[in-house]
Design an enzyme around this catalytic site. Sequence first.
Site, PDB file in Angstrom:
ATOM      1  N   PHE A  31       0.998  -1.089  -0.078  1.00 24.27           N
ATOM      2  CA  PHE A  31      -0.085  -0.034   0.000  1.00 24.27           C
ATOM      3  C   PHE A  31       0.755   1.231   0.047  1.00 24.27           C
ATOM      4  CE2 PHE A  31      -2.296   3.207   2.420  1.00 24.27           C
ATOM      5  CZ  PHE A  31      -3.558   3.226   1.466  1.00 24.27           C
ATOM      6  N   PHE A  65       8.442   4.232   3.906  1.00 20.44           N
ATOM      7  CA  PHE A  65       7.668   3.292   5.089  1.00 20.44           C
ATOM      8  C   PHE A  65       6.482   2.449   4.544  1.00 20.44           C
ATOM      9  CE2 PHE A  65       8.230   7.571   7.846  1.00 20.44           C
ATOM     10  CZ  PHE A  65       9.235   6.857   8.346  1.00 20.44           C
ATOM     11  N   ARG A  89       5.341 -14.702  42.475  1.00 20.91           N
ATOM     12  CA  ARG A  89       6.443 -13.982  42.683  1.00 20.91           C
ATOM     13  C   ARG A  89       6.411 -13.338  44.006  1.00 20.91           C
ATOM     14  NH1 ARG A  89      11.779 -14.230  40.626  1.00 20.91           N
ATOM     15  NH2 ARG A  89      12.924 -12.202  40.591  1.00 20.91           N
ATOM     16  N   ILE A 116       5.679  -5.091  36.270  1.00 21.11           N
ATOM     17  CA  ILE A 116       5.672  -6.285  37.213  1.00 21.11           C
ATOM     18  C   ILE A 116       6.448  -7.466  36.921  1.00 21.11           C
ATOM     19  CG2 ILE A 116       3.554  -7.964  37.597  1.00 21.11           C
ATOM     20  CD1 ILE A 116       1.584  -5.715  37.058  1.00 21.11           C
ATOM     21  N   GLY A 128       9.581  -7.302  36.406  1.00 21.57           N
ATOM     22  CA  GLY A 128      10.850  -6.566  36.597  1.00 21.57           C
ATOM     23  C   GLY A 128      11.621  -6.992  35.528  1.00 21.57           C
ATOM     24  N   GLY A 129      13.123  -7.518  35.963  1.00 18.96           N
ATOM     25  CA  GLY A 129      14.098  -7.655  34.858  1.00 18.96           C
ATOM     26  C   GLY A 129      13.749  -8.569  33.690  1.00 18.96           C
ATOM     27  N   GLU A 166      -1.400   3.194  10.218  1.00 21.19           N
ATOM     28  CA  GLU A 166      -2.768   3.202  10.067  1.00 21.19           C
ATOM     29  C   GLU A 166      -3.594   4.598  10.509  1.00 21.19           C
ATOM     30  OE1 GLU A 166      -4.655   1.104   7.948  1.00 21.19           O
ATOM     31  OE2 GLU A 166      -2.918   0.147   7.666  1.00 21.19           O
ATOM     32  N   SER A 226      -2.621   8.686  16.469  1.00 18.61           N
ATOM     33  CA  SER A 226      -3.390   9.079  17.091  1.00 18.61           C
ATOM     34  C   SER A 226      -4.367  10.483  16.955  1.00 18.61           C
ATOM     35  CB  SER A 226      -2.928   9.134  18.539  1.00 18.61           C
ATOM     36  OG  SER A 226      -2.644   7.752  19.056  1.00 18.61           O
TER      37      SER A 226
END
Lengths: 388, 112
Positions: free
Chosen positions: A128, A162, A273, A342, A344-345, A368, A371
């Site tokens: 496109f 693009f 965890r 949540i 972490g690493g 598309e 925003s």
Amino acid sequence: MDYQLTEEQQMLVDMVRRFVRTEICPLEDNLDPDAGEIAPEDSERLKEMTRKMGLYGLGIPPEFGGPDVDVTTQTLLSFEMAQHRAGLYNPCYNVFGGAGLAQLYEATDMQKEKYLFPVLRGEKTSFFGLTEPSGGSDPGRAIQTRGVQDGDDWILNGAKIFISGADHADFGILFARTSEDKTRNGVTCFLVDTDMPGFHVRRVVHTLRSTKYATEIQIENLRVPKENILGELNKGFAIANDRLSRYRIPYAAGCIGVAMKAQEMAIDYVKIRETFGGLLASRQAIQWMIVDNEMDIRTSRHVCLEAAGRADRGDDFRTEAAMAKLLGSEAGGRVVDRVMQIHGGYGMTKDLPLERWYREMRIRRIGEGPSEVQRLVMARNLIGGSFH
Amino acid sequence: MSIRLEKPFQALTSENLVPIQGQLGVYQLADANGDIFYIGYAGGRSLFGLHGELTREMEEQGDGTQFRCEVNQQYISRYEELLMLHKHDFGNLPERVLSEYPYKIGVLSPGN
Ligand SMILES: Cc1cc2nc3c(=O)[nH]c(=O)nc-3n(C[C@H](O)[C@H](O)[C@H](O)COP(=O)(O)OP(=O)(O)OC[C@H]3O[C@@H](n4cnc5c(N)ncnc54)[C@H](O)[C@@H]3O)c2cc1C
């Protein structure tokens, strides 16, 4: 509004969920975490399964051979199909088949034979070609690629940037300015074959999305027969508007599906965890992240299904589709970000799909129609007229 | 900006691999004449990234093999770009790549 699934919808959702978890996810365990494709033999095997499920070609209108599944049910299934590592940009590695470019459904019979039907049969792929170095948000004014008539042909010159998949495509649709009019009323849509002399893919444009990469195209004296004009001369933007708005719904649904899966991962993880002598699940800061995720998911899911429902009823759904695209892509980004926090690493590693979703989800706020452009669309519909 | 990998080849020896770290990226292998016979990448599943992949190659390839590499987080799109460039420049992909890469390759016409 009630979004209780019908028995048939629930059955289809369960079937696709099972398919993703038992067929797609195990394949990904053996692929590179950034992979964009599965082995051709797996692809063929899984397509056979989706055909047996009666869901191959989802998104293709029934009159063109697709299954008779309404937009709401397709949206529910799109939530599910995105729930794996590559799911945002390559849901189920396309084993449910693709509907092709929206504009092709408004092609002439000759064009459909040459371009649309081979795409629906999975024999050809397309690109496109709208965005140019001069800008993509307002292509009507930004397009500088020129089309000049020469007898029965048009000669095109210019550049596009693009453009996803142009290097793999057999053909594409390309927008070019064909009159002195500097607005969208001077732009025509052409079907171009990528093996035509004068069509060059100059480079890969590397982005946050490492597969399904974008490309830069140069068009040099590309001679296109007038039969390859899609729609009418100087009315390139008038075609397929309805279908293009409709495409925002599954686009949003992909973001929401990924967010749903990320939330599931977070809920599982906080229950196992431990830190400071207690489970993460017992920490209010963590609980609130889970709740914020759920609010993001439910609000965007609600608007997305509202847009789908309006499309099914034949009501105007442009505002809702733009809202769904904006909410889905922005909520998806926030949810994935919180779920990484949540984890972490581990959330930062390629061991989990989160870092890929994080990168790819960021593109969803630009691709598309960014925003801001979705807000313009909504403002235009809400206020009316041309206050932009 | 050139999109080809243009740095000079170096002998694939453990000494030359010392400065190569465990990052993600792409690499090319060439014979003693500098003819490229393989293009590969160190992806998210490579133990010790480029260092690990090139060490494995060193153990598997014969003497005289040369290498060059590029650290790149977007190793998949860069790898595919290098494959397309190779095909453009030499008409086909290296044999070993052909045996490993079952997908349709894109077409680039990058100019010179
Ligand atoms: C990975 C990827 C794949 C893509 N694939 C394709 C493809 O296949 N085909 C294709 O044609 N394009 C493709 N695009 C291009 C994409 O559609 C454009 O990037 C997008 O439309 C924005 O255009 P632009 O980048 O030129 O930004 P610009 O138009 O320059 O806008 C820059 C910023 O300004 C904001 N902005 C613009 N106008 C206003 C306004 N009036 N008020 C407030 N803010 C405004 C925009 O929202 C944006 O955030 C792709 C992009 C990416 C990143």
